[in-house]
Motif scaffolding. Structure first.
Motif, PDB file in Angstrom:
ATOM      1  N   LYS A 121       0.811  -1.220   0.000  1.00  0.00           N
ATOM      2  CA  LYS A 121       0.000   0.000   0.000  1.00  0.00           C
ATOM      3  C   LYS A 121       0.842   1.266   0.000  1.00  0.00           C
ATOM      4  O   LYS A 121       0.311   2.371  -0.069  1.00  0.00           O
ATOM      5  N   TYR A 122       2.166   1.122   0.060  1.00  0.00           N
ATOM      6  CA  TYR A 122       3.059   2.280   0.160  1.00  0.00           C
ATOM      7  C   TYR A 122       3.612   2.659  -1.213  1.00  0.00           C
ATOM      8  O   TYR A 122       3.869   1.802  -2.058  1.00  0.00           O
ATOM      9  N   LYS A 123       3.812   3.958  -1.402  1.00  0.00           N
ATOM     10  CA  LYS A 123       4.333   4.464  -2.665  1.00  0.00           C
ATOM     11  C   LYS A 123       5.609   5.275  -2.432  1.00  0.00           C
ATOM     12  O   LYS A 123       5.698   6.055  -1.479  1.00  0.00           O
ATOM     13  N   PHE A 124       6.564   5.092  -3.313  1.00  0.00           N
ATOM     14  CA  PHE A 124       7.812   5.849  -3.295  1.00  0.00           C
ATOM     15  C   PHE A 124       7.903   6.664  -4.587  1.00  0.00           C
ATOM     16  O   PHE A 124       7.932   6.080  -5.676  1.00  0.00           O
ATOM     17  N   LYS A 125       7.956   7.968  -4.442  1.00  0.00           N
ATOM     18  CA  LYS A 125       8.111   8.826  -5.619  1.00  0.00           C
ATOM     19  C   LYS A 125       9.593   9.015  -5.910  1.00  0.00           C
ATOM     20  O   LYS A 125      10.390   9.278  -5.014  1.00  0.00           O
ATOM     21  N   VAL A 126       9.941   8.866  -7.187  1.00  0.00           N
ATOM     22  CA  VAL A 126      11.325   8.999  -7.624  1.00  0.00           C
ATOM     23  C   VAL A 126      11.613  10.446  -7.992  1.00  0.00           C
ATOM     24  O   VAL A 126      10.881  11.058  -8.779  1.00  0.00           O
ATOM     25  N   PHE A 127      12.689  11.002  -7.413  1.00  0.00           N
ATOM     26  CA  PHE A 127      13.204  12.308  -7.806  1.00  0.00           C
ATOM     27  C   PHE A 127      14.593  12.116  -8.402  1.00  0.00           C
ATOM     28  O   PHE A 127      15.446  11.468  -7.779  1.00  0.00           O
ATOM     29  N   HIS A 128      14.823  12.669  -9.587  1.00  0.00           N
ATOM     30  CA  HIS A 128      16.176  12.685 -10.145  1.00  0.00           C
ATOM     31  C   HIS A 128      16.930  13.811  -9.464  1.00  0.00           C
ATOM     32  O   HIS A 128      16.545  14.984  -9.566  1.00  0.00           O
ATOM     33  N   THR A 129      17.985  13.462  -8.733  1.00  0.00           N
ATOM     34  CA  THR A 129      18.721  14.458  -7.933  1.00  0.00           C
ATOM     35  C   THR A 129      20.209  14.393  -8.261  1.00  0.00           C
ATOM     36  O   THR A 129      21.033  14.002  -7.428  1.00  0.00           O
ATOM     37  N   PRO A 130      20.587  14.772  -9.488  1.00  0.00           N
ATOM     38  CA  PRO A 130      21.996  14.699  -9.889  1.00  0.00           C
ATOM     39  C   PRO A 130      22.841  15.750  -9.186  1.00  0.00           C
ATOM     40  O   PRO A 130      22.331  16.671  -8.548  1.00  0.00           O
ATOM     41  N   GLY A 131      24.130  15.610  -9.352  1.00  0.00           N
ATOM     42  CA  GLY A 131      25.081  16.543  -8.752  1.00  0.00           C
ATOM     43  C   GLY A 131      26.247  15.777  -8.149  1.00  0.00           C
ATOM     44  O   GLY A 131      27.399  16.001  -8.487  1.00  0.00           O
ATOM     45  N   HIS A 132      25.940  14.832  -7.266  1.00  0.00           N
ATOM     46  CA  HIS A 132      26.970  13.912  -6.783  1.00  0.00           C
ATOM     47  C   HIS A 132      27.365  12.967  -7.908  1.00  0.00           C
ATOM     48  O   HIS A 132      28.529  12.602  -8.058  1.00  0.00           O
ATOM     49  N   SER A 133      26.374  12.574  -8.692  1.00  0.00           N
ATOM     50  CA  SER A 133      26.599  11.799  -9.912  1.00  0.00           C
ATOM     51  C   SER A 133      25.448  12.079 -10.864  1.00  0.00           C
ATOM     52  O   SER A 133      24.361  12.477 -10.427  1.00  0.00           O
ATOM     53  N   PRO A 134      25.649  11.840 -12.161  1.00  0.00           N
ATOM     54  CA  PRO A 134      24.556  12.099 -13.114  1.00  0.00           C
ATOM     55  C   PRO A 134      23.328  11.231 -12.880  1.00  0.00           C
ATOM     56  O   PRO A 134      22.208  11.651 -13.189  1.00  0.00           O
ATOM     57  N   GLY A 135      23.513  10.024 -12.346  1.00  0.00           N
ATOM     58  CA  GLY A 135      22.402   9.108 -12.200  1.00  0.00           C
ATOM     59  C   GLY A 135      21.822   9.031 -10.806  1.00  0.00           C
ATOM     60  O   GLY A 135      21.135   8.055 -10.479  1.00  0.00           O
ATOM     61  N   SER A 136      22.046  10.028  -9.990  1.00  0.00           N
ATOM     62  CA  SER A 136      21.551  10.004  -8.609  1.00  0.00           C
ATOM     63  C   SER A 136      20.037  10.216  -8.552  1.00  0.00           C
ATOM     64  O   SER A 136      19.498  11.091  -9.231  1.00  0.00           O
ATOM     65  N   ILE A 137      19.384   9.418  -7.700  1.00  0.00           N
ATOM     66  CA  ILE A 137      17.955   9.587  -7.452  1.00  0.00           C
ATOM     67  C   ILE A 137      17.695   9.592  -5.949  1.00  0.00           C
ATOM     68  O   ILE A 137      18.520   9.129  -5.156  1.00  0.00           O
ATOM     69  N   SER A 138      16.534  10.132  -5.565  1.00  0.00           N
ATOM     70  CA  SER A 138      16.029  10.046  -4.201  1.00  0.00           C
ATOM     71  C   SER A 138      14.646   9.417  -4.257  1.00  0.00           C
ATOM     72  O   SER A 138      13.920   9.561  -5.249  1.00  0.00           O
TER      73      SER A 138
END
Length: 213
Positions: A121-138
């Motif tokens: 029942k839980y949802k995780f929203k993906v944020f693209h958060t580059p800077g440390h690396s191009p492919g970083s996500i939160s």
């Protein structure tokens, strides 16, 4: 939502095992070292792992992708497209060899900004958060108000921006954008070290204070 943090690998990465105790569905984030404890927790709680997610492509965070895929063969390996492009180049680097990182299988699919991963029942929203690396996500779980940030933010500090592919201004923009989506009580789970909160970092983190003010 049950959240268990396992500091693993030579660089003590926070490998996460999160699961919904009702649906018995779960997710592993950043398999960095020996996974025996996670396998044990999954077995004892009869959890089916849906996803193995990499917050970014650096070898300390992906060192045991292959082992995780063997142990949880039905789980999808997920990462950002930019991470998929360079993951094994990082593993082949001096850095990767020095920590014993293993070659990673390719992702079963890539994930992008705005995607949503569901664990019961839980949802995780993906944020693209580059800077440390191009492919970083939160990964933000609004239900229980916590965010998994990889090496974007640490308690009292921020991710490195002196590595190949990293960039200070991009990192700054990613941090400001992410914090704007959260409330002050949101718990931040970084890729290394202790957890913190948005409020604590706004008060005590000199980098974030400079970014926001």
């Amino acid at each position: 939502m049950v959240v268990k943090i396992f500091p693993l690998g030579l660089l003590t990465v926070n490998t996460l095992f999160v699961y919904d105790p009702e649906s018995k569905e779960g997710m592993i984030v950043d398999p960095a070292g020996e996974l025996d404890e996670i396998v044990g927790v999954a077995d004892r709680n009869d959890v089916k792992v849906n996803y193995i997610v990499n917050t970014h492509e650096h070898p300390d965070h992906v060192a045991k992708n292959a082992w995780a895929k063997i142990e949880f063969s039905d789980a999808e390996l997920l990462m950002h497209p930019a991470a998929a492009e360079s993951i094994n180049r990082w593993i082949e680097s001096d850095f990767g060899r020095s920590i014993g990182a293993e070659y990673s299988p390719p992702p079963d699919r890539t994930i992008n900004d705005g995607d949503v991963l569901e664990i019961g029942k839980y949802k995780f929203k993906v944020f693209h958060t580059p800077g440390h690396s191009p492919g970083s996500i939160s990964l933000f779980n609004e239900d229980d108000n916590f965010v998994i940030v990889g090496d974007l933010i640490f308690k009292g500090s921020i991710g490195r921006y002196d590595l190949p592919g990293s960039d200070y201004e991009t990192l700054k923009k990613s941090i400001v954008r992410l914090l704007d989506k959260l409330n002050k009580d949101t718990v931040i789970i970084p890729g290394h070290g202790p957890t913190t909160t948005v409020k604590q970092e706004l008060l005590d983190n000199p980098f974030i204070r400079e970014f926001i003010i």
